[in-house]
Design a protein around this motif. Structure first.
Motif, mmCIF file in Angstrom:
data_model
loop_
_atom_site.group_PDB
_atom_site.id
_atom_site.type_symbol
_atom_site.label_atom_id
_atom_site.label_comp_id
_atom_site.label_asym_id
_atom_site.label_seq_id
_atom_site.Cartn_x
_atom_site.Cartn_y
_atom_site.Cartn_z
ATOM 1 N N SER A 184 0.834 -1.208 0.000
ATOM 2 C CA SER A 184 0.000 0.000 0.000
ATOM 3 C C SER A 184 0.868 1.258 0.000
ATOM 4 C CB SER A 184 -0.919 0.000 1.222
ATOM 5 O OG SER A 184 -1.815 -1.082 1.176
ATOM 6 N N LYS A 185 1.943 1.216 0.752
ATOM 7 C CA LYS A 185 2.848 2.369 0.806
ATOM 8 C C LYS A 185 3.499 2.622 -0.546
ATOM 9 C CE LYS A 185 7.011 4.027 3.171
ATOM 10 N NZ LYS A 185 8.049 3.703 4.183
ATOM 11 N N LYS A 202 -1.145 4.418 -1.706
ATOM 12 C CA LYS A 202 -2.498 4.349 -1.164
ATOM 13 C C LYS A 202 -2.502 4.688 0.325
ATOM 14 C CE LYS A 202 -3.725 0.642 -4.386
ATOM 15 N NZ LYS A 202 -4.157 -0.771 -4.504
ATOM 16 N N THR A 203 -3.699 4.919 0.853
ATOM 17 C CA THR A 203 -3.842 5.117 2.293
ATOM 18 C C THR A 203 -3.545 3.799 3.007
ATOM 19 O OG1 THR A 203 -5.566 6.767 1.913
ATOM 20 C CG2 THR A 203 -5.433 5.818 4.115
ATOM 21 N N TYR A 204 -2.804 3.858 4.093
ATOM 22 C CA TYR A 204 -2.484 2.645 4.836
ATOM 23 C C TYR A 204 -2.263 2.980 6.292
ATOM 24 C CZ TYR A 204 2.422 4.186 4.755
ATOM 25 O OH TYR A 204 3.585 4.896 4.926
ATOM 26 N N GLN A 205 -2.355 1.948 7.107
ATOM 27 C CA GLN A 205 -2.118 2.076 8.539
ATOM 28 C C GLN A 205 -0.801 1.401 8.877
ATOM 29 O OE1 GLN A 205 -5.057 0.181 11.102
ATOM 30 N NE2 GLN A 205 -5.002 1.899 12.507
ATOM 31 N N LEU A 215 -2.245 6.256 10.893
ATOM 32 C CA LEU A 215 -2.871 6.299 9.573
ATOM 33 C C LEU A 215 -2.111 7.255 8.666
ATOM 34 C CD1 LEU A 215 -5.310 5.239 7.953
ATOM 35 C CD2 LEU A 215 -6.539 7.315 8.641
ATOM 36 N N GLN A 216 -1.684 6.766 7.524
ATOM 37 C CA GLN A 216 -0.950 7.571 6.556
ATOM 38 C C GLN A 216 -1.873 7.915 5.390
ATOM 39 O OE1 GLN A 216 2.158 8.693 7.095
ATOM 40 N NE2 GLN A 216 2.063 7.629 9.085
ATOM 41 N N PRO A 217 -1.877 9.194 4.967
ATOM 42 C CA PRO A 217 -2.834 9.622 3.935
ATOM 43 C C PRO A 217 -2.442 9.151 2.539
ATOM 44 C CG PRO A 217 -1.395 11.436 4.515
ATOM 45 C CD PRO A 217 -1.044 10.311 5.451
ATOM 46 N N LEU A 218 -3.363 9.290 1.606
ATOM 47 C CA LEU A 218 -3.159 8.935 0.207
ATOM 48 C C LEU A 218 -2.161 9.897 -0.433
ATOM 49 C CD1 LEU A 218 -4.324 7.228 -2.259
ATOM 50 C CD2 LEU A 218 -5.814 9.201 -2.635
ATOM 51 N N LYS A 219 -1.275 9.378 -1.265
ATOM 52 C CA LYS A 219 -0.324 10.225 -1.997
ATOM 53 C C LYS A 219 -1.071 11.015 -3.069
ATOM 54 C CE LYS A 219 3.886 8.915 -0.468
ATOM 55 N NZ LYS A 219 4.974 9.808 -0.053
ATOM 56 N N THR A 220 -0.784 12.307 -3.142
ATOM 57 C CA THR A 220 -1.421 13.167 -4.152
ATOM 58 C C THR A 220 -0.366 14.005 -4.866
ATOM 59 O OG1 THR A 220 -1.803 14.861 -2.451
ATOM 60 C CG2 THR A 220 -3.603 13.304 -2.891
#
Length: 610
Positions: free
Chosen positions: A29-30, A34-37, A43-48
């Motif tokens: 996910s990283k 993507k968002t992942y825990q 909680l890590q946010p979505l890459k933009t």
């Protein structure tokens, strides 16, 4: 000696599904943006995409519009692997000589090369950007880019992750010693299992008296005897021997002698002793064909199980007789010279509900022939829901119990009565007849050595409790429930030729169909008072159609067929066996002695299957 391939898909131990590990999922996910825990719960946010806010001389914001930036960002994170992403970024970096230096000639840190950052456009051209914009385009940190620039400046050609891939391993075990371990394991004779066509394909068995520890001792005796005679350490320790055994070989211990096939053993030995390569190849081909046919039987069973799940009016059962259970279970030495009473167990396994029903009786009640099997099946059918109109059965090919003319007449009678619209009875290949019943029986077998049984009903009580998760349904059969089907058989005719004037070979049949069936053209055809035979499990094979009528005479209705009780006075046993059983009375508890005192005997000249 057959060698074991090191490229096999699984060894003795189960496979590791690393893709299902929590850390692997987090890492994926990283790397995909993507968002992942995290593993710690953050909680890590979505890459933009970041805005290009630099004011450099390359005017990065003007060169790359929003659509181009989105394409580069998506292309980068679709790679999904950190190593692949680094290789992608590495290809966008290049090293150039510094074109202009300061005039301070005494400076000790003079750069001779610099890093140039590019990105590829949709039309195939490359444009130069600054370092800040390079990081913003791919939403990555400066430290990651600096690690890559250090590799470019040092002359590295590929930016793969080198962690753990160094060759500085002074304590590594040489491949030569690992090869000796494999050779030693391969040198021990093994035997194949015939119950290995589905879940346990390719498993082989070593002698029961061996273990991994004992095999390791044998390895030391053969390859490193000095390690046993002195204080020097062996090159291969037991943990490595065990690791290779478990991961590279699919071996178990104990020859499965009850699991052997007479044809396989004969062909295997004949091929081994063949005088020429041509003869050996011919025998090996015959063996492969035989085992392929056996495998098709298991595949057919699996497909029928899946098909029944989608049909509410169908069910599939398997049935088999268990090995005789001895009564009583005494342990003193004289028991080895005395004949015991037998308790019979006929198991029916419903593959739709995964439940088992056991029909049990002693040889004082009945024998264990075709009449007894049909009587038990009649009891089982009477308890099936009335909406079940299609029945599929699997069994072994025992002629005295399952694969005989009486069984054919019994199934046809069920169709004529209107109880079923279609019945299919399939027979597994001799020697390859592992059914769900064998799994049910194995729970009982485990209790045999410790079971305390004095009279037949004790076995029935034990079987009821032997499986805690799904207790077996146990039906204690009495004499009045065993019927004589000879009148039913008399109403049918045993034909030697089918409708095409070909020989009828019931002994070689793999599939019997009653009521209605699908022909080789895919059409569903009803056929009363006929049995359709196939000599394989293939749907493409034409049916051998055999009429069961005597001329144009019809099978009479169920009410006009007499099914008398087969043993109205019970079944007596041999006089000599009764004498042996009565010799055991002194070793029995007082409350069970009367059972043996009252035993009824027959003369030695009377028929008995004891």
């Amino acid at each position: 000696m057959a060698s074991v391939s090191l490229s096999r898909q699984r060894g003795r131990k189960r496979l590791r599904f690393e893709s299902e590990w929590k850390r692997k999922k987090i890492k994926l996910s990283k790397d995909s943006g993507k968002t992942y825990q995290t593993y710690c719960g953050a909680l890590q946010p979505l890459k933009t995409i970041r805005d290009l806010t630099c004011r450099c001389q390359y005017q990065c914001g003007r060169k790359l519009d929003e659509e181009e930036r989105q394409r580069l960002f998506t292309e980068f994170y679709e790679l999904g692997a950190h190593d692949e992403q680094n290789k992608y970024l590495f290809g966008l970096l290049s090293k150039e000589e510094v074109k202009r230096h300061t005039r301070n000639e005494s400076a000790t840190t003079r750069w001779t090369n610099t890093i140039v950052y590019h990105v590829g456009l949709k039309d195939g051209t490359r444009v130069r950007v600054c370092k800040k914009s390079f990081c913003d385009l791919f939403a990555i940190g400066k430290r990651r880019v600096e690690n890559l620039t250090e590799k470019v400046l040092s002359g590295v050609l590929i930016a793969g992750d080198q962690r753990g891939r160094h060759l500085n391993r002074p304590h590594a075990i040489q491949e030569e010693w690992k090869a000796k371990v494999r050779d030693h394991i391969n040198s021990i004779p093994r035997r194949e299992s015939h119950y290995s066509f589905t879940r346990n394909k390719g498993k082989e068995f070593l002698p029961a008296e061996l273990s991994i520890s004992r095999m390791y001792d044998m390895y030391l005796d053969k390859y490193e005897p000095q390690a046993k005679d002195s204080e020097s350490k062996p090159h291969v320790k037991e943990w490595l021997y065990r690791k290779i055994f478990n991961e590279e070989f699919n071996l178990g211990f104990g020859f499965p002698r009850s699991d052997t096939c007479e044809i396989c053993d004969q062909l295997h030995m004949a091929a081994r002793n063949a005088m020429s390569n041509q003869e050996r190849e011919c025998l090996q081909k015959e063996l492969a064909t035989h085992q392929e046919t056996a495998g098709q039987g298991y595949q057919s069973l699996h497909k029928d199980k899946e098909a029944v799940k989608k049909a509410s009016n169908s069910t599939i059962i398997t049935f088999d007789m268990m090995q005789n259970l001895p009564v009583p279970t005494l342990t003193h030495n004289s028991m080895f010279y005395l004949r015991q009473l037998w308790e019979y167990n006929f198991g029916v396994h419903d593959c739709t509900t995964d439940s088992a029903t056991m029909y049990m009786w002693s040889e004082l009640v009945a024998k264990r022939g075709a009449d007894e099997i049909c009587s038990c099946l009649m009891q089982y059918i009477s308890n099936l829901p009335l909406q079940v109109k299609k029945l599929t059965c699997y069994s072994d090919s025992c002629f005295g119990q399952n694969k005989n003319f009486e069984m054919i007449c019994f199934w046809n009678w069920q169709i004529v009565q209107g109880r079923f619209s279609q019945i299919d009875h399939k027979f597994l290949v001799r020697g390859h007849t592992y059914l769900p019943n064998d799994r049910d029986f194995s729970h009982i077998e485990k209790k045999k050595d410790t079971a305390v049984v004095y009279i037949p009903t004790h076995w029935e009580e034990l079987v009821r409790k032997v499986c805690r998760q799904k207790p077996y349904t146990v039906k204690s059969m009495v004499g009045s429930e065993f019927k004589d089907f000879s009148d039913l058989v008399e109403q049918h005719t045993r034909r030697r030729k089918d409708s095409n004037k070909k020989d009828v070979l019931i002994s070689k049949a793999r599939w019997m169909n009653f009521g209605q069936g699908v022909d080789q053209h895919g059409r569903e055809v009803k056929h009363l008072n006929e049995v359709w035979l196939r000599y394989s499990y293939s749907l493409d094979e034409s049916w051998s159609k055999v009429s069961l009528l005597k001329g144009r005479k019809k099978i009479p209705p169920a009410t006009s067929i007499s099914l008398p009780i087969k043993y109205p006075n019970g079944h007596s046993i041999l006089k000599t066996k009764v004498q042996d059983l009565k010799k055991m009375i002194p070793y029995l508890p007082e409350e069970h002695k009367q059972f043996y005192i009252d035993l009824r005997e027959q003369s030695d000249s009377e028929d008995s299957d004891a």
